[in-house]
Design an enzyme around this catalytic site. Structure first.
Site, PDB file in Angstrom:
ATOM      1  N   CYS A 104     -17.081   6.018 -25.991  1.00  0.00           N
ATOM      2  CA  CYS A 104     -18.380   6.677 -25.987  1.00  0.00           C
ATOM      3  C   CYS A 104     -18.866   6.838 -24.564  1.00  0.00           C
ATOM      4  O   CYS A 104     -19.792   6.143 -24.138  1.00  0.00           O
ATOM      5  CB  CYS A 104     -19.376   5.874 -26.809  1.00  0.00           C
ATOM      6  SG  CYS A 104     -19.320   6.388 -28.498  1.00  0.00           S
ATOM      7  N   GLU A 105     -18.209   7.687 -23.835  1.00  0.00           N
ATOM      8  CA  GLU A 105     -18.583   7.877 -22.441  1.00  0.00           C
ATOM      9  C   GLU A 105     -17.938   9.173 -21.963  1.00  0.00           C
ATOM     10  O   GLU A 105     -16.730   9.361 -22.127  1.00  0.00           O
ATOM     11  CB  GLU A 105     -18.069   6.671 -21.641  1.00  0.00           C
ATOM     12  CG  GLU A 105     -18.514   6.701 -20.234  1.00  0.00           C
ATOM     13  CD  GLU A 105     -18.774   5.311 -19.661  1.00  0.00           C
ATOM     14  OE1 GLU A 105     -19.129   4.374 -20.411  1.00  0.00           O
ATOM     15  OE2 GLU A 105     -18.620   5.194 -18.449  1.00  0.00           O
TER      16      GLU A 105
ATOM     17  N   GLU B  23       4.213  -6.318   1.147  1.00  0.00           N
ATOM     18  CA  GLU B  23       3.727  -6.650  -0.204  1.00  0.00           C
ATOM     19  C   GLU B  23       3.493  -5.427  -1.081  1.00  0.00           C
ATOM     20  O   GLU B  23       2.361  -5.129  -1.447  1.00  0.00           O
ATOM     21  CB  GLU B  23       2.396  -7.398  -0.086  1.00  0.00           C
ATOM     22  CG  GLU B  23       2.498  -8.708   0.626  1.00  0.00           C
ATOM     23  CD  GLU B  23       1.134  -9.263   0.990  1.00  0.00           C
ATOM     24  OE1 GLU B  23       1.069 -10.449   1.329  1.00  0.00           O
ATOM     25  OE2 GLU B  23       0.139  -8.515   0.942  1.00  0.00           O
TER      26      GLU B  23
ATOM     27  N   TYR C 295     -11.698   5.674  -9.848  1.00  0.00           N
ATOM     28  CA  TYR C 295     -11.335   6.259  -8.548  1.00  0.00           C
ATOM     29  C   TYR C 295     -11.184   7.775  -8.583  1.00  0.00           C
ATOM     30  O   TYR C 295     -10.727   8.369  -7.619  1.00  0.00           O
ATOM     31  CB  TYR C 295      -9.984   5.694  -8.060  1.00  0.00           C
ATOM     32  CG  TYR C 295      -9.805   4.208  -8.207  1.00  0.00           C
ATOM     33  CD1 TYR C 295     -10.556   3.321  -7.447  1.00  0.00           C
ATOM     34  CD2 TYR C 295      -8.869   3.690  -9.087  1.00  0.00           C
ATOM     35  CE1 TYR C 295     -10.382   1.952  -7.572  1.00  0.00           C
ATOM     36  CE2 TYR C 295      -8.685   2.312  -9.219  1.00  0.00           C
ATOM     37  CZ  TYR C 295      -9.455   1.461  -8.463  1.00  0.00           C
ATOM     38  OH  TYR C 295      -9.276   0.112  -8.589  1.00  0.00           O
TER      39      TYR C 295
ATOM     40  N   GLY D 179       3.163  -3.259  -4.394  1.00  0.00           N
ATOM     41  CA  GLY D 179       2.933  -3.470  -5.830  1.00  0.00           C
ATOM     42  C   GLY D 179       3.218  -2.175  -6.560  1.00  0.00           C
ATOM     43  O   GLY D 179       4.207  -2.014  -7.280  1.00  0.00           O
ATOM     44  N   ARG D 180       2.341  -1.190  -6.322  1.00  0.00           N
ATOM     45  CA  ARG D 180       2.407   0.110  -6.992  1.00  0.00           C
ATOM     46  C   ARG D 180       3.780   0.775  -6.838  1.00  0.00           C
ATOM     47  O   ARG D 180       4.299   1.360  -7.780  1.00  0.00           O
ATOM     48  CB  ARG D 180       1.331   1.015  -6.369  1.00  0.00           C
ATOM     49  CG  ARG D 180       1.121   2.314  -7.071  1.00  0.00           C
ATOM     50  CD  ARG D 180       0.205   3.235  -6.237  1.00  0.00           C
ATOM     51  NE  ARG D 180      -0.903   2.546  -5.607  1.00  0.00           N
ATOM     52  CZ  ARG D 180      -2.155   2.545  -6.075  1.00  0.00           C
ATOM     53  NH1 ARG D 180      -2.467   3.207  -7.155  1.00  0.00           N
ATOM     54  NH2 ARG D 180      -3.111   1.891  -5.425  1.00  0.00           N
TER      55      ARG D 180
ATOM     56  N   ARG E  31      -8.462   3.983 -14.137  1.00  0.00           N
ATOM     57  CA  ARG E  31      -8.347   4.547 -12.789  1.00  0.00           C
ATOM     58  C   ARG E  31      -9.001   5.936 -12.634  1.00  0.00           C
ATOM     59  O   ARG E  31      -9.628   6.186 -11.616  1.00  0.00           O
ATOM     60  CB  ARG E  31      -6.885   4.573 -12.330  1.00  0.00           C
ATOM     61  CG  ARG E  31      -6.282   3.156 -12.256  1.00  0.00           C
ATOM     62  CD  ARG E  31      -4.956   3.093 -11.537  1.00  0.00           C
ATOM     63  NE  ARG E  31      -5.084   3.376 -10.123  1.00  0.00           N
ATOM     64  CZ  ARG E  31      -4.805   4.527  -9.544  1.00  0.00           C
ATOM     65  NH1 ARG E  31      -4.336   5.533 -10.255  1.00  0.00           N
ATOM     66  NH2 ARG E  31      -4.991   4.705  -8.260  1.00  0.00           N
TER      67      ARG E  31
ATOM     68  N   GLY F 160       0.779  -1.229   0.000  1.00  0.00           N
ATOM     69  CA  GLY F 160       0.000   0.000   0.000  1.00  0.00           C
ATOM     70  C   GLY F 160       0.808   1.275   0.000  1.00  0.00           C
ATOM     71  O   GLY F 160       0.252   2.367   0.153  1.00  0.00           O
TER      72      GLY F 160
ATOM     73  N   TYR G 277      -1.684  -0.990 -12.030  1.00  0.00           N
ATOM     74  CA  TYR G 277      -3.144  -1.046 -12.076  1.00  0.00           C
ATOM     75  C   TYR G 277      -3.747  -0.384 -13.318  1.00  0.00           C
ATOM     76  O   TYR G 277      -4.884   0.081 -13.273  1.00  0.00           O
ATOM     77  CB  TYR G 277      -3.765  -0.442 -10.798  1.00  0.00           C
ATOM     78  CG  TYR G 277      -3.301  -1.139  -9.536  1.00  0.00           C
ATOM     79  CD1 TYR G 277      -3.683  -2.451  -9.272  1.00  0.00           C
ATOM     80  CD2 TYR G 277      -2.456  -0.507  -8.622  1.00  0.00           C
ATOM     81  CE1 TYR G 277      -3.250  -3.111  -8.128  1.00  0.00           C
ATOM     82  CE2 TYR G 277      -2.015  -1.161  -7.477  1.00  0.00           C
ATOM     83  CZ  TYR G 277      -2.411  -2.459  -7.238  1.00  0.00           C
ATOM     84  OH  TYR G 277      -1.976  -3.108  -6.108  1.00  0.00           O
TER      85      TYR G 277
HETATM   86  N1  LLP Z   1      -1.347  -6.903  -0.523  1.00  0.00           N
HETATM   87  C1  LLP Z   1      -2.678  -7.046  -0.562  1.00  0.00           C
HETATM   88  C2  LLP Z   1      -3.311  -8.063   0.270  1.00  0.00           C
HETATM   89  C3  LLP Z   1      -3.453  -6.221  -1.394  1.00  0.00           C
HETATM   90  O1  LLP Z   1      -4.762  -6.372  -1.416  1.00  0.00           O
HETATM   91  C4  LLP Z   1      -2.805  -5.253  -2.197  1.00  0.00           C
HETATM   92  C5  LLP Z   1      -3.575  -4.385  -3.082  1.00  0.00           C
HETATM   93  C6  LLP Z   1      -1.414  -5.138  -2.132  1.00  0.00           C
HETATM   94  C7  LLP Z   1      -0.715  -5.982  -1.279  1.00  0.00           C
HETATM   95  C8  LLP Z   1      -0.625  -4.167  -2.970  1.00  0.00           C
HETATM   96  O2  LLP Z   1      -0.980  -2.839  -2.759  1.00  0.00           O
HETATM   97  P1  LLP Z   1      -0.055  -1.675  -3.397  1.00  0.00           P
HETATM   98  O3  LLP Z   1       1.284  -1.746  -2.727  1.00  0.00           O
HETATM   99  O4  LLP Z   1       0.033  -1.928  -4.843  1.00  0.00           O
HETATM  100  O5  LLP Z   1      -0.809  -0.432  -3.092  1.00  0.00           O
HETATM  101  N2  LLP Z   1      -6.833  -1.002  -8.201  1.00  0.00           N
HETATM  102  C9  LLP Z   1      -6.513  -0.057  -7.146  1.00  0.00           C
HETATM  103  C10 LLP Z   1      -5.611  -0.667  -6.114  1.00  0.00           C
HETATM  104  C11 LLP Z   1      -6.155  -1.939  -5.558  1.00  0.00           C
HETATM  105  C12 LLP Z   1      -5.228  -2.521  -4.570  1.00  0.00           C
HETATM  106  C13 LLP Z   1      -5.672  -3.881  -4.173  1.00  0.00           C
HETATM  107  N3  LLP Z   1      -4.826  -4.518  -3.257  1.00  0.00           N
HETATM  108  C14 LLP Z   1      -5.866   1.168  -7.767  1.00  0.00           C
HETATM  109  O6  LLP Z   1      -5.692   1.194  -8.967  1.00  0.00           O
HETATM  110  O7  LLP Z   1      -5.550   2.122  -7.065  1.00  0.00           O
END
Ligand code: LLP
Length: 463
Positions: free
Chosen positions: A388-389, A314, A361, A316-317, A357, A272, A418
């Protein structure tokens, strides 16, 4: 020229001194303009990329992904080592998953977190060691769990009571032992700049803290399940340590309680960690976040007189987000008169199908001319797609040089996370390829869709 009264620009958006500038926080470190003003990423000029692969095009800077993966790993390693423990970093595959990215991050020493059977297959197809994968999800099916156990997945993160029994049946049938964690819902929910802490969080993931002791007792009764610790993830795009600190405090109370019934060697605090999407976003550097979070856990353990567990995270982003840019070609431009001022709509050849996104969001992005530097003074634009939106917005508010014109290439930075995973074929627009750039070379890592792909599932077409 742009008085605050007549401008429909939001307050946070400043008129840049130079509407061709590349704000470092939102671009890969390799991004720069060459002597002619053209954008270059990973050593490859934007125009060459567009001519070679077409637009829209998702471009991923391999060096940037690797650098960020390595930086996050060493930040958590250093923070953990200072407290005599270890930290394992799982790349959250949901942010962007393909075999190339899996190879890059595992080569940089990361583990990988998957949340569906499909994501698991991508990681395995990349040759990832199953023992270094974690498997999440609030509704894993029996076949998904069977497959995970069969390939020897490192950890299954159990999300509910039902899943305990599903896994129990699988390990008893196969005679295997599976390492598991239990995901708990700490009642802390973090938003970008803030967090909320409630007694009962109203969401689908994990189990309430109050039910966890009973569930862990049940897990510990099952011969083929090895309980290794608690898991908690409080949200995404989080900017400070406060939410993590509060969540860790709550989870550590439970962790301590569970120690009475046996060992609890690990603790996973999820991902996160936020990134910048526009020049006004100021996330904390990952080194500071890592240290702040690990210090908080260490202090919490010391206060409770318990040993600090092995930690995992964990992100990701934070690994792929700023490593990706999307290239579009400008198609049409129109000035729309508003009650106050006017807005220039710049339409590009992609949109909500390659980046949902903004529509999903209200996410804000930035944009820059990529094929050249513009010459005229900045004008306020809204970059929109071809769907078309009316909610098909790519960049809601931005200043671009006033001479932006049809045929120009636009680059939208920070689209590495994402965007491709949430992409769709809305309006039968083909999904763009993903191209990796590094040291002046480019290559397709995910091919784009063709017209044939778009028609392939239509059973009404004679073949
Ligand atoms: N671990 C778990 C259990 C998660 O559910 C997530 C993200 C992560 C790690 C990784 O989170 P990050 O470090 O990437 O923030 N689609 C949305 C974000 C959804 C995140 C879902 N879970 C967006 O585009 O902002």
């Amino acid at each position: 020229m742009h008085s605050a009264v007549s401008s429909p620009a939001p307050e946070w958006l400043v008129v840049p001194e130079d509407a061709n500038d590349l704000v470092p926080a939102i671009w890969p470190a390799s991004a720069h303009r060459d002597a002619d003003g053209e954008l270059v990423v990973g050593g490859v000029p934007a125009g060459l990329l567009a001519r070679t692969y077409g637009t829209p095009l998702q471009v991923l800077d391999e060096g940037e992904v690797r650098r960020r993966a390595a930086a996050i790993r060493s930040a958590f390693d250093a923070a953990a080592e200072a407290h005599g423990t270890t930290a394992r970093v799982y790349y959250a595959g949901k942010a962007l998953l393909n075999t190339s990215v899996v190879r890059w991050v595992t080569e940089e020493g990361l583990n990988v977190d998957v949340c569906t059977g499909g994501e698991l297959e991508v990681a395995l197809a990349a040759g990832a060691d199953a023992g270094r994968l974690g498997f999440h999800g609030n509704n894993k099916s029996v076949p998904e769990l069977e497959r995970a156990v069969e390939v020897g997945i490192g950890t299954v993160v159990i999300d509910s009571e039902i899943e305990i029994e599903r896994l129990a049946a699988i390990v008893s049938r196969t005679g295997t032992t599976q390492r598991v964690m239990l995901r708990v819902n700490s009642g802390v929910h973090a938003e970008t700049h803030d967090f909320l802490a409630t007694a009962h969080e109203d969401q689908k993931f994990g189990t309430p803290l109050s039910l966890a002791p009973g569930l862990v007792s049940r897990i510990r009764e099952i011969e083929g399940l090895e309980f290794v610790g608690l898991h908690c993830h409080i949200g995404s795009q989080i900017f400070g340590v406060a939410g993590f600190r509060e969540s860790a405090a709550r989870v550590l109370d439970l962790h301590q309680e569970l120690l009475a019934g046996g060992d609890v060697p690990q603790l996973n605090l999820g991902g996160g960690f936020g990134i910048a999407y526009t020049r006004v976003d100021t996330p904390e550097p990952i080194e500071d976040l890592a240290q702040g979070i690990v210090d908080a856990v260490a202090e919490g353990c010391a206060a409770r007189g318990i040993r600090i567990p092995a930690l995992s995270f964990e992100p990701g982003r934070a690994i792929v987000g700023n490593a990706g840019i999307t290239l579009y070609e400008v198609g049409t431009i129109k000035d729309v008169a508003l009650e106050q001022g006017e807005r220039r709509y710049v339409s590009v050849d992609g949109g909500m199908s390659d980046n949902a996104r903004p529509a999903l969001y209200g996410a804000q992005y930035s944009a820059r001319l990529a094929s050249r530097a513009g010459e005229d003074a900045p004008v306020l634009v809204r970059v929109v797609g071809k769907h078309c939106e009316s909610g098909d917005i790519v960049v809601d508010h931005e200043y671009l040089p006033g001479d932006v014109a049809p045929g120009d290439l636009l680059a939208v930075p920070s689209t590495g996370a994402y965007c491709a995973p949430l992409s769709s074929n809305y309006n039968h627009i083909a999904r763009p390829p993903i191209v990796a750039v590094r040291d002046g070379e480019s290559r397709v890592i995910v091919r784009g869709e063709s017209l044939d792909d778009l028609l392939a599932r239509d059973a009404g077409i004679e073949r």
